[in-house]
Design a protein around this motif. Structure first.
Motif, mmCIF file in Angstrom:
data_model
loop_
_atom_site.group_PDB
_atom_site.id
_atom_site.type_symbol
_atom_site.label_atom_id
_atom_site.label_comp_id
_atom_site.label_asym_id
_atom_site.label_seq_id
_atom_site.Cartn_x
_atom_site.Cartn_y
_atom_site.Cartn_z
ATOM 1 N N CYS A 190 0.814 -1.222 0.000
ATOM 2 C CA CYS A 190 0.000 0.000 0.000
ATOM 3 C C CYS A 190 0.846 1.271 0.000
ATOM 4 O O CYS A 190 0.380 2.311 -0.461
ATOM 5 N N GLY A 191 2.043 1.207 0.525
ATOM 6 C CA GLY A 191 2.908 2.385 0.551
ATOM 7 C C GLY A 191 3.992 2.234 1.592
ATOM 8 O O GLY A 191 3.931 1.334 2.441
ATOM 9 N N PRO A 192 4.996 3.104 1.546
ATOM 10 C CA PRO A 192 6.093 3.036 2.518
ATOM 11 C C PRO A 192 5.573 3.192 3.951
ATOM 12 O O PRO A 192 4.707 4.014 4.217
ATOM 13 N N ALA A 193 6.108 2.376 4.852
ATOM 14 C CA ALA A 193 5.699 2.443 6.260
ATOM 15 C C ALA A 193 6.423 3.598 6.931
ATOM 16 O O ALA A 193 7.636 3.733 6.833
ATOM 17 N N PHE A 197 3.563 -0.524 4.391
ATOM 18 C CA PHE A 197 2.231 -0.892 4.834
ATOM 19 C C PHE A 197 1.694 -1.845 3.775
ATOM 20 O O PHE A 197 1.801 -1.571 2.574
ATOM 21 N N VAL A 198 1.143 -2.964 4.223
ATOM 22 C CA VAL A 198 0.580 -3.952 3.314
ATOM 23 C C VAL A 198 -0.810 -4.334 3.799
ATOM 24 O O VAL A 198 -1.186 -4.061 4.944
ATOM 25 N N MET A 199 -1.537 -4.962 2.917
ATOM 26 C CA MET A 199 -2.774 -5.619 3.307
ATOM 27 C C MET A 199 -2.545 -7.097 3.032
ATOM 28 O O MET A 199 -2.064 -7.471 1.951
ATOM 29 N N GLY A 236 -6.322 -2.194 -0.778
ATOM 30 C CA GLY A 236 -4.915 -1.811 -0.805
ATOM 31 C C GLY A 236 -4.700 -0.560 -1.633
ATOM 32 O O GLY A 236 -3.947 0.345 -1.255
ATOM 33 N N ASP A 237 -5.384 -0.469 -2.768
ATOM 34 C CA ASP A 237 -5.287 0.720 -3.613
ATOM 35 C C ASP A 237 -5.893 1.931 -2.909
ATOM 36 O O ASP A 237 -5.371 3.041 -3.016
ATOM 37 N N SER A 238 -6.967 1.723 -2.183
ATOM 38 C CA SER A 238 -7.587 2.818 -1.439
ATOM 39 C C SER A 238 -6.605 3.408 -0.426
ATOM 40 O O SER A 238 -6.488 4.630 -0.295
ATOM 41 N N LEU A 239 -5.893 2.548 0.284
ATOM 42 C CA LEU A 239 -4.897 3.039 1.235
ATOM 43 C C LEU A 239 -3.733 3.692 0.506
ATOM 44 O O LEU A 239 -3.245 4.745 0.923
ATOM 45 N N GLU A 240 -3.292 3.090 -0.592
ATOM 46 C CA GLU A 240 -2.209 3.695 -1.373
ATOM 47 C C GLU A 240 -2.592 5.112 -1.795
ATOM 48 O O GLU A 240 -1.803 6.049 -1.691
ATOM 49 N N SER A 242 -0.618 8.550 -0.664
ATOM 50 C CA SER A 242 0.217 9.308 -1.596
ATOM 51 C C SER A 242 -0.497 9.813 -2.840
ATOM 52 O O SER A 242 0.057 10.601 -3.578
ATOM 53 N N ASP A 243 -1.683 9.317 -3.118
ATOM 54 C CA ASP A 243 -2.446 9.637 -4.330
ATOM 55 C C ASP A 243 -1.722 9.191 -5.595
ATOM 56 O O ASP A 243 -2.091 9.566 -6.697
ATOM 57 N N GLU A 244 -0.673 8.398 -5.461
ATOM 58 C CA GLU A 244 0.014 7.846 -6.626
ATOM 59 C C GLU A 244 -0.513 6.452 -6.903
ATOM 60 O O GLU A 244 -1.178 5.852 -6.071
#
Length: 108
Positions: free
Chosen positions: A34-37, A68-70, A95-99, A103-105
């Motif tokens: 999902c993104g860097p922790a 961060f992962v799901m 996972g995309d929702s959290l990403e 970061s909106d990337e």
């Protein structure tokens, strides 16, 4: 597994099939990055965990970096193809929702 999503977004879900539970039963481990922790979002993710139907948010190392992962673990012997598809789709969407929130990337 590359999962196409709305608005042209995508999310990769990784499948690991060589994991065992504490009683040596085979598991299917699914996870998506999902993104860097970082230390800013831990409490929010713990609160989000309570609202999830499948899986959980966690912190995991992937290729030497903390993210961060799901994740969702399924009993291999009891998992139907439908359940596997639903879990992959669910992890990709959430996972995309959290990403997007982090970061909106769309890099994963």
């Amino acid at each position: 597994i590359h999962v196409p999503l709305r608005e042209g977004r995508k999310q990769t879900v990784y499948l690991i099939a060589d994991t065992l539970d504490s009683e040596s039963a085979p598991l299917i481990c699914l996870y998506t990055i999902c993104g860097p922790a970082n230390g800013l979002h831990h409490e929010e993710l713990l609160k989000r965990n309570m609202r999830l139907s499948y899986g959980a948010y966690a912190i995991a190392e992937h290729r030497g970096e903390r993210y961060f992962v799901m994740v969702n673990n399924l009993m291999a012997e009891a998992t139907s193809p439908l359940e596997l598809r639903k879990s992959i789709s669910y992890l990709a969407r959430h996972g995309d929702s959290l990403e997007r929130a982090l970061s909106d990337e769309d890099v994963r």
